[in-house]
Design an enzyme around this catalytic site. Sequence first.
Site, PDB file in Angstrom:
ATOM      1  N   GLN A 237      10.544  11.743  29.347  1.00 10.09           N
ATOM      2  CA  GLN A 237      11.950  11.412  29.131  1.00 10.09           C
ATOM      3  C   GLN A 237      12.167   9.901  29.102  1.00 10.09           C
ATOM      4  O   GLN A 237      13.253   9.442  28.762  1.00 10.09           O
ATOM      5  CB  GLN A 237      12.830  12.050  30.217  1.00 10.09           C
ATOM      6  N   CYS A 385      21.510  16.672  36.911  1.00 12.49           N
ATOM      7  CA  CYS A 385      22.041  16.362  38.230  1.00 12.49           C
ATOM      8  C   CYS A 385      22.792  15.054  38.294  1.00 12.49           C
ATOM      9  O   CYS A 385      23.439  14.783  39.299  1.00 12.49           O
ATOM     10  CB  CYS A 385      20.900  16.318  39.237  1.00 12.49           C
TER      11      CYS A 385
HETATM   12  N1  MCN Z   1      27.947  13.414  23.022  1.00 12.29           N
HETATM   13  C1  MCN Z   1      29.024  13.324  22.175  1.00 12.29           C
HETATM   14  N2  MCN Z   1      30.161  12.680  22.594  1.00 12.29           N
HETATM   15  C2  MCN Z   1      30.269  12.187  23.847  1.00 12.29           C
HETATM   16  C3  MCN Z   1      29.186  12.317  24.737  1.00 12.29           C
HETATM   17  C4  MCN Z   1      28.014  12.922  24.289  1.00 12.29           C
HETATM   18  O1  MCN Z   1      28.961  13.810  21.056  1.00 12.29           O
HETATM   19  N3  MCN Z   1      31.360  11.567  24.260  1.00 12.29           N
HETATM   20  C5  MCN Z   1      26.661  13.994  22.569  1.00 12.29           C
HETATM   21  C6  MCN Z   1      25.593  12.896  22.518  1.00 12.29           C
HETATM   22  O2  MCN Z   1      25.630  12.150  21.366  1.00 12.29           O
HETATM   23  C7  MCN Z   1      24.313  13.688  22.702  1.00 12.29           C
HETATM   24  C8  MCN Z   1      24.760  14.795  23.646  1.00 12.29           C
HETATM   25  O3  MCN Z   1      26.185  14.913  23.508  1.00 12.29           O
HETATM   26  O4  MCN Z   1      23.887  14.191  21.476  1.00 12.29           O
HETATM   27  C9  MCN Z   1      24.419  14.483  25.124  1.00 12.29           C
HETATM   28  O5  MCN Z   1      24.787  13.161  25.383  1.00 12.29           O
HETATM   29  P1  MCN Z   1      24.790  12.450  26.821  1.00 12.29           P
HETATM   30  O6  MCN Z   1      25.815  13.072  27.673  1.00 12.29           O
HETATM   31  O7  MCN Z   1      24.832  11.002  26.576  1.00 12.29           O
HETATM   32  O8  MCN Z   1      23.390  12.850  27.484  1.00 12.29           O
HETATM   33  P2  MCN Z   1      21.923  12.360  27.071  1.00 12.29           P
HETATM   34  O9  MCN Z   1      21.798  12.385  25.632  1.00 12.29           O
HETATM   35  O10 MCN Z   1      21.550  11.161  27.834  1.00 12.29           O
HETATM   36  O11 MCN Z   1      21.092  13.603  27.584  1.00 12.29           O
HETATM   37  C10 MCN Z   1      20.711  13.724  28.926  1.00 12.29           C
HETATM   38  C11 MCN Z   1      21.355  14.926  29.584  1.00 12.29           C
HETATM   39  C12 MCN Z   1      20.608  15.220  30.816  1.00 12.29           C
HETATM   40  S1  MCN Z   1      20.392  13.970  31.927  1.00 12.29           S
HETATM   41  C13 MCN Z   1      20.044  16.441  31.024  1.00 12.29           C
HETATM   42  S2  MCN Z   1      19.265  16.704  32.505  1.00 12.29           S
HETATM   43  C14 MCN Z   1      20.109  17.462  30.021  1.00 12.29           C
HETATM   44  C15 MCN Z   1      21.277  17.289  29.096  1.00 12.29           C
HETATM   45  O12 MCN Z   1      21.356  16.022  28.668  1.00 12.29           O
HETATM   46  N4  MCN Z   1      18.946  17.869  29.456  1.00 12.29           N
HETATM   47  C16 MCN Z   1      19.014  18.599  28.293  1.00 12.29           C
HETATM   48  N5  MCN Z   1      21.383  18.239  28.137  1.00 12.29           N
HETATM   49  C17 MCN Z   1      20.252  18.812  27.617  1.00 12.29           C
HETATM   50  N6  MCN Z   1      20.310  19.577  26.494  1.00 12.29           N
HETATM   51  C18 MCN Z   1      19.168  20.071  25.980  1.00 12.29           C
HETATM   52  N7  MCN Z   1      19.257  20.820  24.857  1.00 12.29           N
HETATM   53  N8  MCN Z   1      17.950  19.840  26.533  1.00 12.29           N
HETATM   54  C19 MCN Z   1      17.836  19.119  27.674  1.00 12.29           C
HETATM   55  O13 MCN Z   1      16.658  18.873  28.212  1.00 12.29           O
HETATM   56 CU1  CUM Z   2      19.106  14.601  36.870  1.00 12.77          CU
HETATM   57  S1  CUM Z   2      18.410  15.637  35.334  1.00 12.77           S
HETATM   58 MO1  CUM Z   2      18.857  14.552  33.721  1.00 12.77          MO
HETATM   59  O1  CUM Z   2      19.064  13.111  34.583  1.00 12.77           O
HETATM   60  O2  CUM Z   2      17.403  14.234  32.995  1.00 12.77           O
END
Ligand code: MCN
Ligand code: CUM
Length: 806
Positions: A237, A385
């Site tokens: 990751q 988390c």
């Molecule tokens: N998004 C959006 N508009 C927003 C916020 C987010 O359209 N205002 C979209 C983003 O562009 C992205 C998705 O939603 O495509 C998730 O965005 P974000 O909240 O920024 O999270 P991350 O991309 O950093 O993903 C990490 C987060 C975490 S920490 C875990 S744990 C988790 C999660 O995402 N693991 C996942 N969702 C998951 N979903 C899948 N399918 N697989 C995982 O391993």
């Molecule tokens: Cu704490 S699970 Mo996500 O932060 O990859």
Amino acid sequence: MKDEVPTTEERVANLKGMGSSRKRVEDVRFTQGRGNYVDDIKLDGMLFGDFVRSPYAHARVTTIHTEEAMKVPGVLAVITAADLEPLGLHWMPTLAGDKQMVLADGKVLFQGQEVAFVVATDRYAAADGVEAVEVDYEELPVVVDPFKAMEPDAPVLREDLEGQTEGAHGPRRHHNHIFTWEQGDKDATEAVMAEADVVAEEMIYYHRTHPSPLETCGSVASMDKVTGKLTLWGTFQAPHAIRTVVSLISGIAEHNIRVISPDIGGGFGNKVGAYAGYVCSVVASIVTGKPVKWVEDRMENLMSTAFARDYWMQGKIAATKEGKITGLWCHTTADHGGFDACADPTKFPAGFMNICTGSYDIPTAYLAVDGVYTNKAPGGVAYRCSFRVTEAAYFIERMIEVLAIKLNMDAAELRRINFIKKEQFPYNSALGWEYDSGDYHTAWDKALNAVGYDDLRAEQAQQLEDFKAGKTRRLMGIGLTHFTEIVGAGPVKNCDILGLGMFDSCEIRIHPTGSAIARLGTISQGQGHATTFAQIIASEIGIPADDITLEEGDTDTAPYGLGTYGSRSTPVAGAATAMAGRKIKAKAQMIAAYLLEVHDDDVEFDVDRFVVKGAPERFKTMKEIAFAAYNQAIPGVEPGLEAVSYYDPPNMTYPFGAYICVLDIDVDTGEAEVRKFYALDDCGTRINPMIIEGQVHGGLTEALAIAMGQEIAYDEMGNNKSATLMDFFIPTSWETPNYETDHTTTPSPHHPIGAKGVGESPNVGGVPCFSNAVHDAFRPFGLTQSHMPHDHWRIWKTANGLGLHS
Ligand code: MCN
Ligand code: CUM
């Protein structure tokens, strides 16, 4: 003839930019078997490595007999700690400032711990080799209870730390103690508790669970002895951080290491940390000169890789008779297992647990967390988390319910009178955070109206009467939750991992014909980054999202970034993407002005072009400008059109949500059926509403799993009782209810496009919501607290304990 010139709306729609439910571009590959996962990587002469693992949770390893294994056809090497020691690789640093055995060095500390690494020509030979290795163990007393681990005569688990009174996060006060972390004002909080009209007290346990992603962890290491270059594919990751760590611990120069995260089949935080398999595949490749693959199976994944939660949270909440909360006190005992391999920012040994004042204006608060070693697998930060926000939200949302019982108040009303008000943002919490923006009352009222809250309560009261009258054996529970998230780690000044500041990055390169490639320091594991980040660029620079390739996860090509976890991609890399887009736009403006023969300030951006102010018929499209960047010699402007941004966010973002669950419980069977689940999320500006909905559905289903059935359970001998999918509950479509999703939009004031993260929200808010629904059903019978998971057996026992079966 009809005017052929597209309207502004048509031009906007053509971009498929922010706000559009653009279909996921990656699904074309994924649905046609064209994904490229670690196990799909097949290299010439590739070998396979597999672990001998400890059957004991605590034992001395006296002898490892490898002779028989070496006779197994295809087995080439059996690596033990003794082989790694001369290289200094028998232990590795964890992300939490602790160290962890790569292979058992004298003893083992949890069942399933890696003891030896068998390298063979294929997976089957390696498995036969593993069977043939004999290990002599001397069993030691096992500690699985973190409170017992802290007793004076508890066995010493970490002999390597014996006598060390200073740990990575301050003083250690016992041989099994890792750290104490304190936030807030202890004396003031105790004074508030002493004087309060009402104090509710409860022990809230958030059990140990595990994200169990569809794809387990794995890596392929290939050391090219001719070029001196190490290529490492893996389920990472945070590929850049892995490259730096590999360089630091192996001594291989960082430019000679290429780390590639190919497609990842779900990460959920399970793939943030460093695992013994990564190190052993690298060592084996260096030793044999051949590529070496390691891919764990399901049991290995459930037994040895990053678990989630295991927090014992003792809480006190004080309020006036009218229900205004005056103080919050929390002492948490955190079970970290045999090594502290939590993946938190360095200064936060208990993650962002100090967001535990939640959505409420609580003037005085105190939090202390004690990290403790036990004979269980290491980990702790995983499973959507948000760095322990799941635990924090569960704690406060349970404490609110417990307080509501004590005050004999409606829990929805109790929340409403304590919410931080819209005009209080930016809000400074008693435990040290500055919440960027929020409008909780609007979200809460919208949610209560959407489900018809008052009618539901009336129905519930009727059902209770019917139950008491013997007309039904079902009880109805209404679960409420209003959570506040904290995502987007983080400002470099506060947040680092192993000294690496938690910025993120984006590089955009526009091609002459007006299409583009963008590369980011993050890595999608299923979140759909290739879809959504192209949408940000499309809106920022006016090139259709369909004309933008997005690449992540290759450290030889992507700019340095800290990776994807903690829902940080949108708040941090998303901001970098917008800022890189703006740099391109600024240069495009100069080019447009030159082409239109006007001053830079006399052109303005309009969807997909720059127009001369006051003369909209005079314009240059981004496509034309892109070509000119490569085709014309423009005085004072370098050729080409590309930009990179490294973004250090000024603050984190604080998404929030209002969730309501309606459950029907069969008192005689303990079955709980979700009748309704309503989830309102506010993640600021929404980039792709469909992807957000998908994230919410997935996160809620994981929340259902955790609240209602999943648990990594151990017996007193430290045997993992839940290391198969027969024993570890994974909801299928059968158990998964229908979800109603909704939203409000409160942009982040400091984020360039106002977006906050969303990926972890549904788990943060979902678990307390399901759990509160179960508790609410039994509230009339005097239940204040019961431990998750609320599987049928536990619910039946609760009903039984309350005398409902007599
Ligand atoms: N998004 C959006 N508009 C927003 C916020 C987010 O359209 N205002 C979209 C983003 O562009 C992205 C998705 O939603 O495509 C998730 O965005 P974000 O909240 O920024 O999270 P991350 O991309 O950093 O993903 C990490 C987060 C975490 S920490 C875990 S744990 C988790 C999660 O995402 N693991 C996942 N969702 C998951 N979903 C899948 N399918 N697989 C995982 O391993
Ligand atoms: Cu704490 S699970 Mo996500 O932060 O990859």
